[in-house]
Design an enzyme around this catalytic site. Sequence first.
Site: not given
Length: 359
Positions: A119, A177, A179, A229, A311
């Site tokens: 991780h 960024d 998930a 998707k 960001g």
Amino acid sequence: MSGVMYAVDDLLQLATACFQAAGVTDEDARWTAQVLVRADLQGTATHGLSRLSAYVSGICNGKIKPQPEMKIDETGPATAVIDGDQGLGPVVGKIAMEAALDKAKVAGVGITAVRNGNHAGAMSTYTELAASRGCIGFALTNAQPAIPPWGGRKAYFGTNPIALAAPQKDGQPVSIDLATSVVARGNIIMAAKRNEPIPGGWAIDANGDPTTDAAAALKGALLPMAGPKGYSLALIVEILSGLLSGGNFGYNVGSIYDEGTAPPGTSMFFMALNPDFFIGQSIFETRVSQLAREVTSVPLASGHERIRMPGDRRQRLENERRLQGVPIASETEKELRQICKKYSITMPKSLAPKSPVAY
């Protein structure tokens, strides 16, 4: 959510001392501490010091090697395959991105595929490292099974995050960024620690039924973002990280949270693109700045106050918290105290010990 404020430097010293006590070298301990604390600074507590206990436990039970012997196989002028030897994910990730950056200086592009990792925290850590050196950074990692393929009820893919950062002329890089699941698995872990429900639409239980029970969700699966998707994006990450590196993929990827001592064997993928080999460093950064200005000046939709570039919020929080302190959740604070007790490390004093703050 509430927490107690701590000074940034105190948290860095605490985390560094914990890793050193667990057998990590001074340099690697400092870097890993920076990765975790910066996640808390940027409001991503699921990837911050809430992971410290799992990292240290992973070292103690053999899932993570505190001093790995990593191997870099230079497969070409722009490519390399890296065996992380089950080292701390942030340490492996940094070495892999720096190797990609070194190649991008010479060849215009550098790509590294990693096997036997762990991780690695927030993947924006590594893409923003590339951006700080004038390159476009791209980073992917697989993880333990957490989301099913679209139409399935059993987890196969990890949350498989995707990150990209591009430098701009003025200000911080544009930094994406995300998930490929509806939410990061860390949100479910945090809710389970607090015995709190999770929103509907986040996860299914082991039978494939929708659930708001965090514990049941951890035994079941998270749902992919945007349905098929998100599943497709998770598949892309698996191909570029797990398959291309020759490392673990799918069911074979473990977790630092699993019982037993088998290492996770996480796989990763890093790429650095050097704008000098395309339109030139200065011109590219100017164009990124122009893009950001144009995007954020688009007329607002009803109910919205502003448009942010990816960001922006994380950077704003980091700037504020470096001055005001970092809020640490009570569950994480308890874990930190337990580690300090184990290694006879002095727990730093909070900035507001009697006044929890909301964040």
